[in-house]
Design a protein around this motif. Structure first.
Motif, PDB file in Angstrom:
ATOM      1  N   PHE A  87       0.828  -1.204   0.000  1.00 49.65           N
ATOM      2  CA  PHE A  87       0.000   0.000   0.000  1.00 49.65           C
ATOM      3  C   PHE A  87       0.861   1.252   0.000  1.00 49.65           C
ATOM      4  N   ARG A  88       1.905   1.276   0.817  1.00 48.81           N
ATOM      5  CA  ARG A  88       2.763   2.453   0.890  1.00 48.81           C
ATOM      6  C   ARG A  88       3.560   2.670  -0.408  1.00 48.81           C
ATOM      7  N   SER A  89       3.959   1.587  -1.059  1.00 42.94           N
ATOM      8  CA  SER A  89       4.803   1.717  -2.246  1.00 42.94           C
ATOM      9  C   SER A  89       4.004   1.883  -3.541  1.00 42.94           C
ATOM     10  N   LEU A  90       2.833   1.248  -3.649  1.00 40.35           N
ATOM     11  CA  LEU A  90       2.079   1.244  -4.900  1.00 40.35           C
ATOM     12  C   LEU A  90       0.903   2.207  -4.926  1.00 40.35           C
ATOM     13  N   VAL A  91       0.403   2.608  -3.759  1.00 42.39           N
ATOM     14  CA  VAL A  91      -0.784   3.479  -3.716  1.00 42.39           C
ATOM     15  C   VAL A  91      -0.439   4.853  -3.144  1.00 42.39           C
ATOM     16  N   SER A  92       0.207   4.864  -1.981  1.00 42.01           N
ATOM     17  CA  SER A  92       0.533   6.145  -1.345  1.00 42.01           C
ATOM     18  C   SER A  92       1.447   6.992  -2.218  1.00 42.01           C
ATOM     19  N   SER A  93       2.361   6.333  -2.936  1.00 36.64           N
ATOM     20  CA  SER A  93       3.287   7.073  -3.792  1.00 36.64           C
ATOM     21  C   SER A  93       2.556   7.789  -4.926  1.00 36.64           C
ATOM     22  N   ILE A  94       1.451   7.206  -5.391  1.00 32.57           N
ATOM     23  CA  ILE A  94       0.652   7.855  -6.445  1.00 32.57           C
ATOM     24  C   ILE A  94      -0.077   9.063  -5.880  1.00 32.57           C
ATOM     25  N   LEU A  95      -0.654   8.908  -4.690  1.00 31.57           N
ATOM     26  CA  LEU A  95      -1.412  10.003  -4.079  1.00 31.57           C
ATOM     27  C   LEU A  95      -0.523  11.204  -3.783  1.00 31.57           C
ATOM     28  N   THR A  96       0.694  10.954  -3.306  1.00 28.49           N
ATOM     29  CA  THR A  96       1.567  12.044  -2.859  1.00 28.49           C
ATOM     30  C   THR A  96       2.491  12.554  -3.964  1.00 28.49           C
ATOM     31  N   TYR A  97       2.334  12.063  -5.191  1.00 30.75           N
ATOM     32  CA  TYR A  97       3.201  12.507  -6.279  1.00 30.75           C
ATOM     33  C   TYR A  97       2.988  14.008  -6.545  1.00 30.75           C
ATOM     34  N   GLY A  98       4.071  14.767  -6.463  1.00 32.54           N
ATOM     35  CA  GLY A  98       3.983  16.202  -6.711  1.00 32.54           C
ATOM     36  C   GLY A  98       3.290  16.984  -5.612  1.00 32.54           C
ATOM     37  N   CYS A  99       3.168  16.391  -4.405  1.00 32.78           N
ATOM     38  CA  CYS A  99       2.436  17.065  -3.328  1.00 32.78           C
ATOM     39  C   CYS A  99       3.146  18.323  -2.838  1.00 32.78           C
ATOM     40  N   GLU A 100       4.430  18.483  -3.175  1.00 30.75           N
ATOM     41  CA  GLU A 100       5.162  19.677  -2.752  1.00 30.75           C
ATOM     42  C   GLU A 100       4.555  20.954  -3.336  1.00 30.75           C
ATOM     43  N   THR A 101       3.825  20.829  -4.424  1.00 29.28           N
ATOM     44  CA  THR A 101       3.261  22.007  -5.091  1.00 29.28           C
ATOM     45  C   THR A 101       1.836  22.307  -4.653  1.00 29.28           C
ATOM     46  N   TRP A 102       1.247  21.465  -3.815  1.00 25.64           N
ATOM     47  CA  TRP A 102      -0.153  21.662  -3.419  1.00 25.64           C
ATOM     48  C   TRP A 102      -0.288  22.795  -2.411  1.00 25.64           C
ATOM     49  N   THR A 103      -1.410  23.486  -2.487  1.00 20.24           N
ATOM     50  CA  THR A 103      -1.828  24.409  -1.426  1.00 20.24           C
ATOM     51  C   THR A 103      -2.943  23.709  -0.663  1.00 20.24           C
ATOM     52  N   LEU A 104      -2.664  23.285   0.555  1.00 21.49           N
ATOM     53  CA  LEU A 104      -3.609  22.461   1.297  1.00 21.49           C
ATOM     54  C   LEU A 104      -4.687  23.306   1.959  1.00 21.49           C
ATOM     55  N   LEU A 105      -5.935  23.048   1.568  1.00 23.25           N
ATOM     56  CA  LEU A 105      -7.089  23.634   2.225  1.00 23.25           C
ATOM     57  C   LEU A 105      -7.625  22.625   3.234  1.00 23.25           C
ATOM     58  N   ALA A 106      -8.576  23.048   4.051  1.00 23.89           N
ATOM     59  CA  ALA A 106      -9.146  22.151   5.054  1.00 23.89           C
ATOM     60  C   ALA A 106      -9.792  20.940   4.390  1.00 23.89           C
ATOM     61  N   ASP A 107     -10.471  21.166   3.264  1.00 22.01           N
ATOM     62  CA  ASP A 107     -11.129  20.075   2.556  1.00 22.01           C
ATOM     63  C   ASP A 107     -10.099  19.121   1.953  1.00 22.01           C
ATOM     64  N   THR A 108      -8.966  19.646   1.505  1.00 24.92           N
ATOM     65  CA  THR A 108      -7.912  18.803   0.959  1.00 24.92           C
ATOM     66  C   THR A 108      -7.342  17.879   2.034  1.00 24.92           C
ATOM     67  N   GLU A 109      -7.088  18.428   3.209  1.00 21.72           N
ATOM     68  CA  GLU A 109      -6.571  17.622   4.315  1.00 21.72           C
ATOM     69  C   GLU A 109      -7.567  16.544   4.709  1.00 21.72           C
ATOM     70  N   ARG A 110      -8.855  16.903   4.714  1.00 19.78           N
ATOM     71  CA  ARG A 110      -9.885  15.928   5.074  1.00 19.78           C
ATOM     72  C   ARG A 110      -9.914  14.776   4.081  1.00 19.78           C
ATOM     73  N   ARG A 111      -9.805  15.080   2.779  1.00 16.93           N
ATOM     74  CA  ARG A 111      -9.842  14.026   1.764  1.00 16.93           C
ATOM     75  C   ARG A 111      -8.666  13.066   1.902  1.00 16.93           C
ATOM     76  N   ILE A 112      -7.490  13.602   2.218  1.00 17.89           N
ATOM     77  CA  ILE A 112      -6.308  12.749   2.380  1.00 17.89           C
ATOM     78  C   ILE A 112      -6.486  11.807   3.564  1.00 17.89           C
ATOM     79  N   GLN A 113      -6.985  12.328   4.675  1.00 17.74           N
ATOM     80  CA  GLN A 113      -7.166  11.506   5.870  1.00 17.74           C
ATOM     81  C   GLN A 113      -8.269  10.467   5.682  1.00 17.74           C
ATOM     82  N   VAL A 114      -9.342  10.856   5.022  1.00 18.23           N
ATOM     83  CA  VAL A 114     -10.436   9.919   4.769  1.00 18.23           C
ATOM     84  C   VAL A 114      -9.951   8.781   3.869  1.00 18.23           C
ATOM     85  N   PHE A 115      -9.175   9.112   2.841  1.00 20.92           N
ATOM     86  CA  PHE A 115      -8.660   8.098   1.930  1.00 20.92           C
ATOM     87  C   PHE A 115      -7.774   7.096   2.672  1.00 20.92           C
TER      88      PHE A 115
END
Length: 239
Positions: A87-115
């Motif tokens: 899960f960490r190598s095949l799924v999480s890596s896809i979700l976090t790809y390019g995350c350095e460029t994201w501007t995290l809103l409250a809804d964005t943080e909620r979606r990540i935690q729910v996932f």
């Protein structure tokens, strides 16, 4: 295979509904363009003015599809430790790809935690019908594989680390990140900027951040502590 395609089609339909609701709520000209058919998804991703949010939603959809394709592995009898590594190598890596460029809103943080919580429940498996809290699910995970960094904390840590890297080097990225643009601010509440996340997580002003990031070792410690701060959703009492 047909069931996986159906599940992914429902995922795309869910995000298309979110796009429509966002358009109605903000009353924006939502579409600057309509992206062509994505060869990986076979669907149409709608581009809107907040490009950071668009990239996060796209990564979320691709990670959901990758998780669904590995359904047979999640249901197999292999150990949870092996499932968690996959899960960490095949799924999480896809979700976090390019995350350095994201501007995290409250809804964005909620979606990540729910996932993440949804995926961990699938791996264990623990159903929502079992009335087991997310905190209890994480305790079970720790018992199997030891303490793990939450996905949201990973995103924050990588974004903080990238800020320090850019700040310590004279480059175009540093000029764009710390430069000022002439003109007046628009009336009303301002949109959250990329650097606003860094200020919130560290509790420091911009001039303090620049000075602190110049020391690599000190900034690495600051990154580790700030990323774990408030990385979980607040517990709501049912009373």
């Amino acid at each position: 295979m047909g069931m996986q395609s159906l599940n992914f089609a429902r995922t795309l339909e869910h995000y298309n509904k979110q796009f429509t609701q966002l358009k109605q709520r903000k009353s924006l000209a939502l579409f600057s363009r309509i992206a062509g058919p994505d060869r990986q998804t076979g669907g149409f991703f709608q581009s809107f003015w907040n490009g950071s949010e668009f990239r996060e939603v796209q990564s979320h959809a691709l990670a959901t599809a990758a998780f669904a394709k590995l359904g047979k592995i999640w249901k197999s009898s292999i150990s949870f430790k092996a499932k968690h590594k996959l899960f960490r190598s095949l799924v999480s890596s896809i979700l976090t790809y390019g995350c350095e460029t994201w501007t995290l809103l409250a809804d964005t943080e909620r979606r990540i935690q729910v996932f993440e919580n949804k995926c961990l429940r699938k791996l264990l498996p623990i159903s929502y019908k079992d009335q087991v809290t997310n905190e209890s699910v994480r305790e079970v995970v720790v018992a199997y594989v030891g303490p793990q960094e939450p996905l949201l904390a990973t995103v924050k840590r990588r974004k903080l680390a990238w800020f320090g890297h850019v700040t310590r080097h004279d480059s175009l990225s540093k000029t764009i990140l710390q430069g000022l643009v002439e003109g007046k601010r628009r009336r009303g509440r301002q949109k959250k900027a990329w650097c606003d996340n860094i200020k919130e997580w560290t509790g420091m002003a911009m001039y303090e951040l620049v000075r602190s990031a110049s020391d690599r070792d000190a900034w690495r410690q600051k990154t580790a502590s700030s990323a774990l701060r408030s990385s979980r959703r607040p517990h709501r009492s049912r009373d």
